[in-house]
Enzyme design. Structure first.
Site, mmCIF file in Angstrom:
data_model
loop_
_atom_site.group_PDB
_atom_site.id
_atom_site.type_symbol
_atom_site.label_atom_id
_atom_site.label_comp_id
_atom_site.label_asym_id
_atom_site.label_seq_id
_atom_site.Cartn_x
_atom_site.Cartn_y
_atom_site.Cartn_z
ATOM 1 N N GLU A 169 0.801 -1.228 0.000
ATOM 2 C CA GLU A 169 0.000 0.000 0.000
ATOM 3 C C GLU A 169 0.837 1.283 0.000
ATOM 4 O O GLU A 169 0.651 2.161 0.856
ATOM 5 C CB GLU A 169 -0.986 -0.027 1.177
ATOM 6 C CG GLU A 169 -1.888 -1.256 1.108
ATOM 7 C CD GLU A 169 -2.814 -1.415 2.319
ATOM 8 O OE1 GLU A 169 -2.785 -0.558 3.214
ATOM 9 O OE2 GLU A 169 -3.555 -2.402 2.344
ATOM 10 N N ASN A 210 2.143 -4.404 -3.540
ATOM 11 C CA ASN A 210 0.746 -4.805 -3.349
ATOM 12 C C ASN A 210 -0.058 -3.581 -2.939
ATOM 13 O O ASN A 210 0.396 -2.789 -2.102
ATOM 14 C CB ASN A 210 0.727 -5.855 -2.214
ATOM 15 C CG ASN A 210 -0.572 -6.588 -2.051
ATOM 16 O OD1 ASN A 210 -1.121 -7.089 -3.033
ATOM 17 N ND2 ASN A 210 -1.064 -6.681 -0.830
ATOM 18 N N HIS A 246 -10.252 -5.676 -2.753
ATOM 19 C CA HIS A 246 -11.293 -5.462 -1.738
ATOM 20 C C HIS A 246 -12.426 -4.699 -2.429
ATOM 21 O O HIS A 246 -12.369 -3.474 -2.582
ATOM 22 C CB HIS A 246 -10.736 -4.672 -0.548
ATOM 23 C CG HIS A 246 -9.719 -5.442 0.227
ATOM 24 N ND1 HIS A 246 -10.033 -6.602 0.905
ATOM 25 C CD2 HIS A 246 -8.390 -5.246 0.422
ATOM 26 C CE1 HIS A 246 -8.950 -7.084 1.486
ATOM 27 N NE2 HIS A 246 -7.937 -6.278 1.199
ATOM 28 N N GLU A 274 -6.084 -10.242 -2.259
ATOM 29 C CA GLU A 274 -6.890 -10.119 -1.035
ATOM 30 C C GLU A 274 -8.376 -9.996 -1.378
ATOM 31 O O GLU A 274 -9.094 -9.161 -0.831
ATOM 32 C CB GLU A 274 -6.447 -8.893 -0.223
ATOM 33 C CG GLU A 274 -4.976 -8.889 0.136
ATOM 34 C CD GLU A 274 -4.566 -7.731 1.035
ATOM 35 O OE1 GLU A 274 -5.440 -7.067 1.630
ATOM 36 O OE2 GLU A 274 -3.343 -7.491 1.128
ATOM 37 N N ASP A 276 -12.125 -9.893 -1.604
ATOM 38 C CA ASP A 276 -13.414 -10.058 -0.917
ATOM 39 C C ASP A 276 -14.393 -9.076 -1.529
ATOM 40 O O ASP A 276 -14.000 -8.060 -2.108
ATOM 41 C CB ASP A 276 -13.323 -9.935 0.614
ATOM 42 C CG ASP A 276 -12.599 -8.724 1.124
ATOM 43 O OD1 ASP A 276 -12.565 -7.685 0.421
ATOM 44 O OD2 ASP A 276 -12.068 -8.769 2.255
HETATM 45 O O1 G3I Z 1 -5.028 -9.581 18.116
HETATM 46 C C1 G3I Z 1 -5.853 -8.566 18.709
HETATM 47 C C2 G3I Z 1 -6.640 -9.121 19.870
HETATM 48 O O2 G3I Z 1 -5.738 -9.520 20.869
HETATM 49 C C3 G3I Z 1 -7.590 -8.044 20.368
HETATM 50 O O3 G3I Z 1 -8.404 -8.591 21.362
HETATM 51 C C4 G3I Z 1 -8.482 -7.530 19.240
HETATM 52 C C5 G3I Z 1 -9.387 -6.402 19.697
HETATM 53 O O4 G3I Z 1 -9.760 -5.570 18.647
HETATM 54 O O5 G3I Z 1 -7.662 -7.062 18.197
HETATM 55 C C6 G3I Z 1 -6.808 -8.058 17.651
HETATM 56 O O6 G3I Z 1 -6.055 -7.491 16.645
HETATM 57 C C7 G3I Z 1 -6.740 -7.265 15.439
HETATM 58 C C8 G3I Z 1 -6.030 -7.994 14.324
HETATM 59 O O7 G3I Z 1 -6.625 -7.697 13.085
HETATM 60 C C9 G3I Z 1 -6.057 -9.511 14.514
HETATM 61 O O8 G3I Z 1 -7.360 -9.963 14.497
HETATM 62 C C10 G3I Z 1 -6.736 -5.764 15.166
HETATM 63 O O9 G3I Z 1 -7.516 -5.094 16.130
HETATM 64 C C11 G3I Z 1 -7.280 -5.498 13.776
HETATM 65 O O10 G3I Z 1 -7.092 -4.125 13.477
HETATM 66 C C12 G3I Z 1 -6.527 -6.326 12.761
HETATM 67 O O11 G3I Z 1 -7.131 -6.098 11.520
HETATM 68 C C13 G3I Z 1 -6.385 -6.553 10.411
HETATM 69 C C14 G3I Z 1 -6.147 -5.380 9.471
HETATM 70 O O12 G3I Z 1 -5.460 -5.862 8.329
HETATM 71 C C15 G3I Z 1 -5.336 -4.285 10.085
HETATM 72 O O13 G3I Z 1 -5.197 -3.240 9.184
HETATM 73 C C16 G3I Z 1 -7.200 -7.611 9.711
HETATM 74 O O14 G3I Z 1 -7.322 -8.760 10.545
HETATM 75 C C17 G3I Z 1 -6.497 -8.000 8.413
HETATM 76 O O15 G3I Z 1 -7.340 -8.857 7.683
HETATM 77 C C18 G3I Z 1 -6.238 -6.740 7.605
HETATM 78 O O16 G3I Z 1 -5.622 -7.097 6.417
HETATM 79 C C19 G3I Z 1 -5.298 -6.011 5.547
HETATM 80 C C20 G3I Z 1 -4.080 -6.428 4.784
HETATM 81 O O17 G3I Z 1 -3.041 -6.788 5.665
HETATM 82 C C21 G3I Z 1 -3.636 -5.339 3.835
HETATM 83 N N1 G3I Z 1 -4.707 -4.920 2.973
HETATM 84 C C22 G3I Z 1 -5.957 -4.565 3.648
HETATM 85 C C23 G3I Z 1 -6.411 -5.685 4.551
HETATM 86 C C24 G3I Z 1 -7.716 -5.337 5.216
HETATM 87 O O18 G3I Z 1 -7.582 -4.279 6.108
#
Ligand code: G3I
Length: 502
Positions: A169, A210, A246, A274, A276
């Site tokens: 990004e 990416n 996305h 990615e 969806d």
């Molecule tokens: O692990 C913690 C957990 O301990 C806590 O209880 C919980 C409470 O909110 O958060 C958990 O962390 C989360 C993490 O995902 C794991 O589930 C974060 O809050 C959350 O912000 C994070 O989101 C991820 C996101 O990237 C962050 O920007 C998504 O899972 C993940 O699918 C997403 O993936 C990104 C790609 O890497 C790049 N392109 C966009 C895509 C979607 O945002």
């Protein structure tokens, strides 16, 4: 794709979709099909993709890699991307203290299931540890931190990762460089430095840039295009470009194929990394049909571009998707529903990859090798407080069925108010439909339909699979079409395998 005689939007497939849960002794299990694992009749995305010279991949959450989730990931996909486990905050939460457990779990799973791995991601503006973003680094220090991080992580998995999202990004929507920690301190050269460090650490891994909203042509895609062109001209090691995908329902860019092709023409590989496709909840049959067309269109674009290596879905199940957390009221973005049942989208992918079987549309049979019975559930109309649903029971066995029941749960509170062509009763969340006297017999290959009206408030999702059936369960816990009389009398079908094993 098979034309549907009615031309109506088609609903989710069969018994698996209904999530049948039966009370009492269950005679016919239907859990084999919804597992999504390869069965004799259903498509296997990884095999179909491989036949096209592509992979079909999924992002996963490492901690979920067991049970049905793992079965589907390992059997349907031949590439895997850790959704979060390889990001900087995951692997080096404190400076110099590494935690590879999640990343290792994904790589080990991939090796055990003969899957490629997309490493995701080395240099990004997000999910960086606080010690890094909070530090006051000189440009030289930051550059060294970045290249050391790449050397360490890529080196750890040398030979085990086929593609790395080296820089993620880097662009704003207008195609200018994003003002990230990296860009503001290091300028655009951070990208070439990152790629060179990755190449040195694993000469065989394919190195990607990416981004999102670059799927079709436009200013942001132009920014990426110009960058790749310039990196190639300078001899910087760049092997591919990832298009995240996305997308919003009904908005697959019409220029997607042409866009992928113009990057390929620069001499790099491309991939949808990615994918969806989100929609406003609750999902209707018409929306799921549109989503099927959308998944198909994206996969078509990759199939049509020979340098497109493959497509990765960003989570294969709606129970493992970032969308509801980030987009209020939206979801249902992946090819499997929350109960691991394949959605029409799954069949759209399969059809794009050359599958010609039935599935994903109302009226399509839902082959079930265990029972010889399938069930399709379609909401035929819905209004502010009510809905009408139609259920079709098909006997896919080779001898007649004499007497049947279908049972399911409505945990979201829907209430059945009246039924036809079956005696439909509800107790709490549990609904049972028993044959009417005149449709007790379903000939081999035949089907019967019944319908009912119901009320809802808040949401009216499809009946979910009961928890006991989300995973392979002992026979007596499996969901069922119950063959035989409503009182539990045995089915009059000699040699019924499922009856014997109950
Ligand atoms: O692990 C913690 C957990 O301990 C806590 O209880 C919980 C409470 O909110 O958060 C958990 O962390 C989360 C993490 O995902 C794991 O589930 C974060 O809050 C959350 O912000 C994070 O989101 C991820 C996101 O990237 C962050 O920007 C998504 O899972 C993940 O699918 C997403 O993936 C990104 C790609 O890497 C790049 N392109 C966009 C895509 C979607 O945002």
């Amino acid at each position: 794709m098979k034309p549907h005689p009615s031309g109506r939007p088609r609903g989710i497939r069969g018994a698996a979709a209904l999530g049948l849960a039966a009370a009492g002794a269950l005679l016919v299990g239907l859990a084999a099909t919804p597992s999504g694992a390869a069965d004799a009749a259903g498509p296997v995305l990884r095999d179909l993709a491989q036949a096209q010279g592509k992979y079909y991949g999924t992002a996963v959450t490492a901690s979920k890699l067991n049970g049905t989730y793992a079965d589907i990931a390992g059997s349907q996909f031949n590439s895997i991307t850790p959704g979060n486990e390889m990001k900087w905050e995951s692997v080096e939460p404190s400076r110099g203290t590494y935690n590879w457990s999640g990343a290792d779990a994904v790589v080990n799973f991939a090796q055990a299931h003969d899957m490629e791995v997309r490493g995701h991601t080395l240099v990004w503006h997000s999910q960086l540890p606080g010690w890094l973003t909070g530090g006051s680094w000189t440009a030289d220090q930051l550059r060294t931190l970045m290249t050391d991080h790449i050397t360490t992580e890529v080196g750890r998995y040398q030979g085990k990762i086929t593609h790395w999202d080296v820089v993620n990004e880097p662009f704003n929507e207008d195609g200018t460089f994003r003002q990230s920690l990296w860009y503001t301190k290091l300028g655009p050269s951070y990208i070439a430095d990152a790629l060179r460090a990755a190449r040195a650490a694993d000469p065989d891994a394919k190195l990607y840039l990416n981004d999102y909203n670059t799927d079709g042509t436009g200013a942001k895609s132009d920014g990426m295009y110009n960058l790749v062109k310039s990196l190639k001209a300078q001899g910087v090691p760049i092997d591919g470009v990832g298009f995240q995908g996305h997308l919003i329902l009904g908005q697959v860019p019409s220029t997607m194929k042409a866009n992928l092709q113009r990057f390929a023409d620069l001499g790099v590989d491309v991939a949808v990394t990615e994918l969806d496709i989100r929609m406003t909840l609750p999902a209707t049959d018409a929306e799921l049909a549109q989503q099927k067309a959308d998944y198909r269109a994206v996969t078509d674009a990759c199939v049509a571009v020979s340098r497109c290596r493959g497509v990765t879905v960003w989570g294969f199940t709606d129970s493992d998707s970032w969308i509801p957390d980030v987009f209020d009221g939206q979801g249902a973005a992946t090819p499997y529903d929350e109960g691991y049942r394949p959605k029409p989208a799954y069949y759209g992918i399969a059809e794009s990859l050359g599958w010609t079987g039935d599935g994903g549309d109302p009226g399509d049979p839902d082959p079930d090798p265990t029972t010889g019975c399938t069930v399709g559930y379609t909401v035929t109309s819905q209004w502010n407080t009510g809905f009408t649903a139609n259920v079709t029971v098909k006997n896919t066995g080779s001898s007649p069925v004499n007497g049947w029941q279908v049972a399911w749960a409505y945990p979201s509170g829907q209430r059945v108010t009246s039924g036809w062509n079956a005696t439909v009763t509800q107790s709490g969340a549990q609904v049972t439909a028993a044959n009417a006297p005149y449709n007790a017999t379903i000939g081999a290959g035949g089907s019967v339909s019944f319908g009912f009206n119901g009320t809802w408030s808040g949401a009216t999702p499809r009946p979910p699979r009961s928890p006991s059936t989300a995973r392979p369960a002992p026979r007596a816990e499996r969901p069922a079409v119950r063959l035989g009389g409503p009182d539990g009398t045995p089915p009059r079908r000699p040699g019924d395998r499922a009856w014997k094993s109950a």
